[in-house]
Design an enzyme around this catalytic site. Structure first.
Site, short mmCIF file in Angstrom:
data_model
loop_
_atom_site.label_atom_id
_atom_site.label_comp_id
_atom_site.label_asym_id
_atom_site.label_seq_id
_atom_site.Cartn_x
_atom_site.Cartn_y
_atom_site.Cartn_z
N SER A 147 -0.74 14.38 -7.23
CA SER A 147 0.65 14.10 -6.87
C SER A 147 1.50 15.33 -7.13
O SER A 147 1.11 16.22 -7.90
CB SER A 147 1.15 12.93 -7.74
OG SER A 147 2.54 12.81 -7.70
N TYR A 160 4.07 7.81 -14.92
CA TYR A 160 3.34 8.28 -13.73
C TYR A 160 3.08 9.79 -13.83
O TYR A 160 1.97 10.27 -13.56
CB TYR A 160 4.17 7.93 -12.50
CG TYR A 160 3.50 8.18 -11.17
CD1 TYR A 160 2.67 7.21 -10.59
CD2 TYR A 160 3.71 9.36 -10.46
CE1 TYR A 160 2.08 7.42 -9.35
CE2 TYR A 160 3.12 9.58 -9.23
CZ TYR A 160 2.31 8.61 -8.66
OH TYR A 160 1.72 8.83 -7.45
N1 NAD Z 1 2.59 7.41 -1.27
C1 NAD Z 1 2.85 8.60 -1.78
O1 NAD Z 1 3.85 9.24 -1.43
C2 NAD Z 1 1.92 9.22 -2.79
C3 NAD Z 1 2.19 10.52 -3.20
C4 NAD Z 1 1.35 11.13 -4.14
C5 NAD Z 1 0.27 10.42 -4.63
N2 NAD Z 1 0.03 9.15 -4.23
C6 NAD Z 1 -1.15 8.48 -4.80
O2 NAD Z 1 -2.01 8.04 -3.77
C7 NAD Z 1 -2.71 6.87 -4.19
C8 NAD Z 1 -2.52 5.76 -3.17
O3 NAD Z 1 -1.13 5.51 -3.03
P1 NAD Z 1 -0.51 4.60 -1.85
O4 NAD Z 1 0.80 5.18 -1.53
O5 NAD Z 1 -1.51 4.40 -0.78
O6 NAD Z 1 -0.26 3.23 -2.67
P2 NAD Z 1 -0.33 1.72 -2.20
O7 NAD Z 1 0.46 0.97 -3.20
O8 NAD Z 1 0.04 1.58 -0.75
O9 NAD Z 1 -1.89 1.37 -2.34
C9 NAD Z 1 -2.52 1.35 -3.59
C10 NAD Z 1 -3.72 0.42 -3.52
O10 NAD Z 1 -4.35 0.44 -4.81
C11 NAD Z 1 -4.69 -0.89 -5.14
N3 NAD Z 1 -4.78 -1.04 -6.60
C12 NAD Z 1 -3.74 -1.06 -7.49
N4 NAD Z 1 -4.20 -1.27 -8.72
C13 NAD Z 1 -5.54 -1.38 -8.63
C14 NAD Z 1 -6.56 -1.64 -9.58
N5 NAD Z 1 -6.28 -1.82 -10.88
N6 NAD Z 1 -7.85 -1.70 -9.14
C15 NAD Z 1 -8.13 -1.53 -7.82
N7 NAD Z 1 -7.20 -1.32 -6.88
C16 NAD Z 1 -5.92 -1.25 -7.29
C17 NAD Z 1 -3.59 -1.75 -4.54
O11 NAD Z 1 -3.98 -3.12 -4.39
C18 NAD Z 1 -3.34 -1.03 -3.22
O12 NAD Z 1 -4.15 -1.55 -2.18
C19 NAD Z 1 -2.15 6.54 -5.60
O13 NAD Z 1 -3.01 7.09 -6.58
C20 NAD Z 1 -0.82 7.25 -5.61
O14 NAD Z 1 -0.40 7.56 -6.92
C21 NAD Z 1 0.83 8.52 -3.32
#
Ligand code: NAD
Length: 256
Positions: A147, A160
């Site tokens: 991130s 986070y």
């Molecule tokens: N969206 C962004 O802008 C962004 C930016 C940087 C990093 N990220 C990282 O990318 C990754 C995915 O993010 P996203 O935006 O797709 O999020 P999201 O919330 O759309 O999806 C996350 C998924 O993880 C699952 N999840 C949550 N807790 C869990 C657990 N304990 N066991 C198994 N599954 C679990 C949820 O059910 C969901 O389907 C994360 O690690 C997030 O920190 C996202």
């Protein structure tokens, strides 16, 4: 080696955590398009089943394993089942993640702990479960979803930022310990992408304007912006790259 083989994922079994939606789902589609067999995890079993059905209808080969990536016993049994039924896992994408925003001075311990558990400890648990199979095969790729907050903090997300900063160092530790087994562990660091996780932020005109102004590309990213980097990190093309974080952020980290 033929150039086409450099980025091919044919014959590779790829486990993606948190793959029922968002970035995990988009990476599943992208890696499958490069030839990967998908092993998809999520906490939400019903949503995962629906996602898997949609991907199968698109022609992907998908096995599901619903478990909580932050619970040691569930991780151990979930990974063991995937390996028993189909053999070792070639690529692990530690993608599952959550946010629990609160001001630092009043952040409940449970918010702190939940984010550390799901965003950092889970990567340790799943990688520790998958690594023996990779070591036995003398090959493996681990991609940890990093991130902007590996490098930069913002108010209300101390948990986070601490977790993602730790994940960057865990990535380096994996590289240092497992490079001798021909395992490459790298981070994939998205900028701000439009997903469920950022829906409320994108709906806030002040935050939306700040992101567009702060990001040199002048826009939010889409999960699809990550596919090229993910295929690279999962493929032979990245075999001498280890312990790095590849940022895909529209230039955000380059700008003050
Ligand atoms: N969206 C962004 O802008 C962004 C930016 C940087 C990093 N990220 C990282 O990318 C990754 C995915 O993010 P996203 O935006 O797709 O999020 P999201 O919330 O759309 O999806 C996350 C998924 O993880 C699952 N999840 C949550 N807790 C869990 C657990 N304990 N066991 C198994 N599954 C679990 C949820 O059910 C969901 O389907 C994360 O690690 C997030 O920190 C996202």
């Amino acid at each position: 080696m033929e150039f086409a083989d450099l980025f091919s994922l044919h014959g590779r079994r790829v486990l993606i955590t948190g793959a029922a939606q968002g970035i995990g789902l988009t990476l599943a589609r992208g890696l499958a398009a490069a030839g990967a067999e998908l092993l998809l995890n999520d906490l939400d079993g019903a949503k995962l089943d629906a996602t898997a059905a949609a991907l199968r209808a698109e022609g992907c080969t998908v096995t599901t394993a619903a478990f909580n990536v932050a619970r040691e016993s569930e991780v151990v049994s979930g990974v063991a089942r995937l390996e028993r039924e189909g053999g070792p896992i070639d690529v692990l994408v530690n993608n599952a993640g959550i946010h629990r925003r609160a001001p630092l001075e009043s952040m409940p311990l449970e918010n702190w702990q939940a984010v550390l558990d799901v965003n950092l400890t889970s990567a340790f648990l799943v990688a520790r479960a998958v690594a023996p199979g990779m070591i036995a095969c003398r090959a493996g790729k681990i991609i940890n979803l990093c991130s902007m907050n590996c490098e930069l903090a913002r108010p209300n997300i101390a948990n986070y930022a601490a977790a993602k900063g730790g994940l960057k160092m865990l990535t380096r530790a994996m590289a240092v310990e497992w490079a001798k087994h021909n395992i490459q562990a790298n981070g994939l660091g998205p900028g701000y992408l439009l997903t469920e996780m950022t829906r409320a932020l994108a709906a806030d005109p002040v935050f939306d304007g700040w992101i567009r102004g702060r990001t040199p590309a002048g826009r939010w990213g889409e999960p699809g912006d990550l596919i090229g980097a993910a295929v690279f990190l999962a493929s032979t093309g990245s075999d001498f790259m280890n312990g790095q974080v590849l940022y895909v952020d529209g230039g955000l980290l380059a700008a003050l």
